[in-house]
Write a protein that holds these residues in place. Structure first.
Motif, PDB file in Angstrom:
ATOM      1  N   SER A 103       0.898  -1.154  -0.294  1.00 28.92           N
ATOM      2  CA  SER A 103      -0.318   0.104   0.087  1.00 28.92           C
ATOM      3  C   SER A 103       0.768   0.660   0.228  1.00 28.92           C
ATOM      4  CB  SER A 103      -0.599  -0.289   1.173  1.00 28.92           C
ATOM      5  OG  SER A 103      -1.925  -0.869   1.247  1.00 28.92           O
ATOM      6  N   THR A 104       0.506   2.705  -0.633  1.00 26.39           N
ATOM      7  CA  THR A 104       1.283   3.460  -0.756  1.00 26.39           C
ATOM      8  C   THR A 104       0.442   4.821  -0.751  1.00 26.39           C
ATOM      9  OG1 THR A 104       1.207   3.596  -3.498  1.00 26.39           O
ATOM     10  CG2 THR A 104       3.387   2.160  -2.042  1.00 26.39           C
ATOM     11  N   ALA A 105       1.564   6.024  -0.350  1.00 28.64           N
ATOM     12  CA  ALA A 105       0.318   7.434  -0.510  1.00 28.64           C
ATOM     13  C   ALA A 105       1.525   8.223  -0.408  1.00 28.64           C
ATOM     14  CB  ALA A 105      -0.263   7.417   1.437  1.00 28.64           C
ATOM     15  N   THR A 106       1.401   9.108  -1.640  1.00 26.67           N
ATOM     16  CA  THR A 106       2.432  10.193  -1.719  1.00 26.67           C
ATOM     17  C   THR A 106       2.172  11.259  -1.531  1.00 26.67           C
ATOM     18  OG1 THR A 106       2.457   9.243  -3.909  1.00 26.67           O
ATOM     19  CG2 THR A 106       2.770  11.436  -3.864  1.00 26.67           C
ATOM     20  N   PHE A 107       2.612  11.975  -0.523  1.00 26.50           N
ATOM     21  CA  PHE A 107       2.630  13.067  -0.236  1.00 26.50           C
ATOM     22  C   PHE A 107       3.456  14.444  -0.596  1.00 26.50           C
ATOM     23  CE2 PHE A 107       5.944  10.698   3.071  1.00 26.50           C
ATOM     24  CZ  PHE A 107       6.489  10.740   3.526  1.00 26.50           C
ATOM     25  N   TYR A 108       3.375  15.693   0.013  1.00 26.39           N
ATOM     26  CA  TYR A 108       4.705  16.457   0.122  1.00 26.39           C
ATOM     27  C   TYR A 108       5.045  17.449   1.308  1.00 26.39           C
ATOM     28  CZ  TYR A 108       1.803  15.658  -4.628  1.00 26.39           C
ATOM     29  OH  TYR A 108       2.054  15.081  -5.752  1.00 26.39           O
ATOM     30  N   ASP A 109       6.866  17.620   0.596  1.00 26.58           N
ATOM     31  CA  ASP A 109       7.285  18.168   1.746  1.00 26.58           C
ATOM     32  C   ASP A 109       6.312  19.783   1.610  1.00 26.58           C
ATOM     33  OD1 ASP A 109       8.953  19.474   0.207  1.00 26.58           O
ATOM     34  OD2 ASP A 109      10.494  18.621   0.412  1.00 26.58           O
ATOM     35  N   PRO A 110       6.983  21.267   2.645  1.00 26.64           N
ATOM     36  CA  PRO A 110       6.681  22.516   2.119  1.00 26.64           C
ATOM     37  C   PRO A 110       6.871  23.131   1.178  1.00 26.64           C
ATOM     38  CG  PRO A 110       7.521  22.000   4.706  1.00 26.64           C
ATOM     39  CD  PRO A 110       7.242  20.741   3.728  1.00 26.64           C
ATOM     40  N   ASP A 111       7.400  22.215   0.580  1.00 25.04           N
ATOM     41  CA  ASP A 111       8.280  22.566  -1.144  1.00 25.04           C
ATOM     42  C   ASP A 111       7.868  22.342  -1.916  1.00 25.04           C
ATOM     43  OD1 ASP A 111      10.226  25.259  -0.336  1.00 25.04           O
ATOM     44  OD2 ASP A 111      11.420  23.506   0.862  1.00 25.04           O
ATOM     45  N   GLY A 112       6.272  21.258  -1.910  1.00 25.45           N
ATOM     46  CA  GLY A 112       6.165  20.360  -2.584  1.00 25.45           C
ATOM     47  C   GLY A 112       6.996  19.054  -3.334  1.00 25.45           C
ATOM     48  N   ASN A 113       8.135  19.571  -2.223  1.00 23.97           N
ATOM     49  CA  ASN A 113       8.997  17.507  -3.138  1.00 23.97           C
ATOM     50  C   ASN A 113       8.071  16.549  -2.514  1.00 23.97           C
ATOM     51  OD1 ASN A 113      11.210  18.824  -4.260  1.00 23.97           O
ATOM     52  ND2 ASN A 113      11.202  19.136  -2.003  1.00 23.97           N
ATOM     53  N   ALA A 114       7.881  15.700  -3.975  1.00 27.43           N
ATOM     54  CA  ALA A 114       7.280  14.510  -3.918  1.00 27.43           C
ATOM     55  C   ALA A 114       7.932  13.388  -3.069  1.00 27.43           C
ATOM     56  CB  ALA A 114       6.309  13.874  -4.880  1.00 27.43           C
ATOM     57  N   MET A 115       6.971  12.725  -2.186  1.00 28.84           N
ATOM     58  CA  MET A 115       7.677  11.319  -1.160  1.00 28.84           C
ATOM     59  C   MET A 115       6.761  10.517  -0.680  1.00 28.84           C
ATOM     60  SD  MET A 115       9.895  12.973   1.755  1.00 28.84           S
ATOM     61  CE  MET A 115       8.899  14.883   2.090  1.00 28.84           C
ATOM     62  N   MET A 116       6.940   8.903  -0.272  1.00 28.68           N
ATOM     63  CA  MET A 116       6.024   7.877  -0.802  1.00 28.68           C
ATOM     64  C   MET A 116       6.179   7.101   0.929  1.00 28.68           C
ATOM     65  SD  MET A 116       5.447   6.438  -4.293  1.00 28.68           S
ATOM     66  CE  MET A 116       3.594   5.756  -4.556  1.00 28.68           C
ATOM     67  N   LEU A 117       4.932   7.274   1.353  1.00 31.60           N
ATOM     68  CA  LEU A 117       4.729   5.843   2.812  1.00 31.60           C
ATOM     69  C   LEU A 117       4.459   4.466   1.922  1.00 31.60           C
ATOM     70  CD1 LEU A 117       2.806   8.164   5.229  1.00 31.60           C
ATOM     71  CD2 LEU A 117       5.169   7.096   5.166  1.00 31.60           C
ATOM     72  N   ALA A 118       5.484   3.605   2.029  1.00 25.33           N
ATOM     73  CA  ALA A 118       4.732   2.269   1.579  1.00 25.33           C
ATOM     74  C   ALA A 118       4.716   1.189   2.790  1.00 25.33           C
ATOM     75  CB  ALA A 118       5.898   1.437   0.571  1.00 25.33           C
ATOM     76  N   GLN A 119       3.544   0.368   2.643  1.00 17.94           N
ATOM     77  CA  GLN A 119       3.271  -0.766   3.737  1.00 17.94           C
ATOM     78  C   GLN A 119       3.600  -1.645   3.319  1.00 17.94           C
ATOM     79  OE1 GLN A 119       0.037  -0.655   6.197  1.00 17.94           O
ATOM     80  NE2 GLN A 119      -0.273  -3.176   6.852  1.00 17.94           N
ATOM     81  N   ASP A 120       4.693  -3.132   2.902  1.00 13.44           N
ATOM     82  CA  ASP A 120       4.890  -3.919   2.823  1.00 13.44           C
ATOM     83  C   ASP A 120       3.913  -5.100   3.469  1.00 13.44           C
ATOM     84  OD1 ASP A 120       4.869  -6.273   1.814  1.00 13.44           O
ATOM     85  OD2 ASP A 120       7.797  -6.396   2.942  1.00 13.44           O
ATOM     86  N   LEU A 121       3.024  -5.881   2.416  1.00 15.05           N
ATOM     87  CA  LEU A 121       1.826  -6.823   2.806  1.00 15.05           C
ATOM     88  C   LEU A 121       2.251  -7.803   1.903  1.00 15.05           C
ATOM     89  CD1 LEU A 121      -1.427  -4.318   1.232  1.00 15.05           C
ATOM     90  CD2 LEU A 121      -0.435  -4.168   3.007  1.00 15.05           C
ATOM     91  N   SER A 122       3.326  -7.801   1.916  1.00 15.14           N
ATOM     92  CA  SER A 122       3.656  -9.100   1.102  1.00 15.14           C
ATOM     93  C   SER A 122       4.246 -10.800   2.180  1.00 15.14           C
ATOM     94  CB  SER A 122       4.695  -9.446   0.302  1.00 15.14           C
ATOM     95  OG  SER A 122       6.445  -9.082   0.755  1.00 15.14           O
ATOM     96  N   GLY A 123       4.213 -10.132   3.529  1.00 16.82           N
ATOM     97  CA  GLY A 123       4.560 -10.803   4.927  1.00 16.82           C
ATOM     98  C   GLY A 123       5.948 -11.557   4.036  1.00 16.82           C
ATOM     99  N   GLY A 124       6.827 -10.568   3.858  1.00 20.25           N
ATOM    100  CA  GLY A 124       8.254 -10.824   4.340  1.00 20.25           C
ATOM    101  C   GLY A 124       9.187  -9.907   4.113  1.00 20.25           C
TER     102      GLY A 124
END
Length: 124
Positions: A103-124
């Motif tokens: 699962s991923t979610a894109t977010f931005y810092d105050p200057d508009g730089n994109a970053m993502m969070l990622a949760q591993d769902l593969s169980g590995g």
């Protein structure tokens, strides 16, 4: 104290025209090891020489140079996103899930730089 707690992984995601050709280049040139190719998602990952850091290759028709996006691993993406949104962090659309993978979610810092969070769902 930080708003969310990240895990000890990071993926540097980049857009490329041909994931398989790019993976071969990174393998031959920098010694990165292919972890997998997920053709149905247009995504490949390479193990770098740095523990906990992978290179993600996302296939796009017209990739733009300089498009690297850090992807931070997190144990609970829903809780992390909720805390970041409560702190005023802007997200780009809903959290996206590929069942059994991530699962991923894109977010931005105050200057508009994109970053993502990622949760591993593969169980590995």
């Amino acid at each position: 104290m930080p708003v969310v707690t990240l895990d000890n992984t990071i993926t540097i995601a980049m857009s490329v025209k041909d994931r398989h050709a790019s993976a071969k280049w990174y393998e031959d040139t920098l010694g990165f090891e292919p972890l997998y190719h997920m053709d149905e998602a247009g995504w490949s990952e390479m193990k770098t020489m740095t523990e906990g850091v992978t290179l993600g290759l996302g296939e796009q028709t017209d990739p733009k140079p300089g498009n690297a996006v850090p992807v931070f691993g997190i144990a609970d993406i829903a809780a992390g996103r909720q805390k970041l949104e409560a702190a005023g962090v802007k997200f780009d659309g809903p959290t996206e899930t590929i069942e059994g993978m991530v699962s991923t979610a894109t977010f931005y810092d105050p200057d508009g730089n994109a970053m993502m969070l990622a949760q591993d769902l593969s169980g590995g």
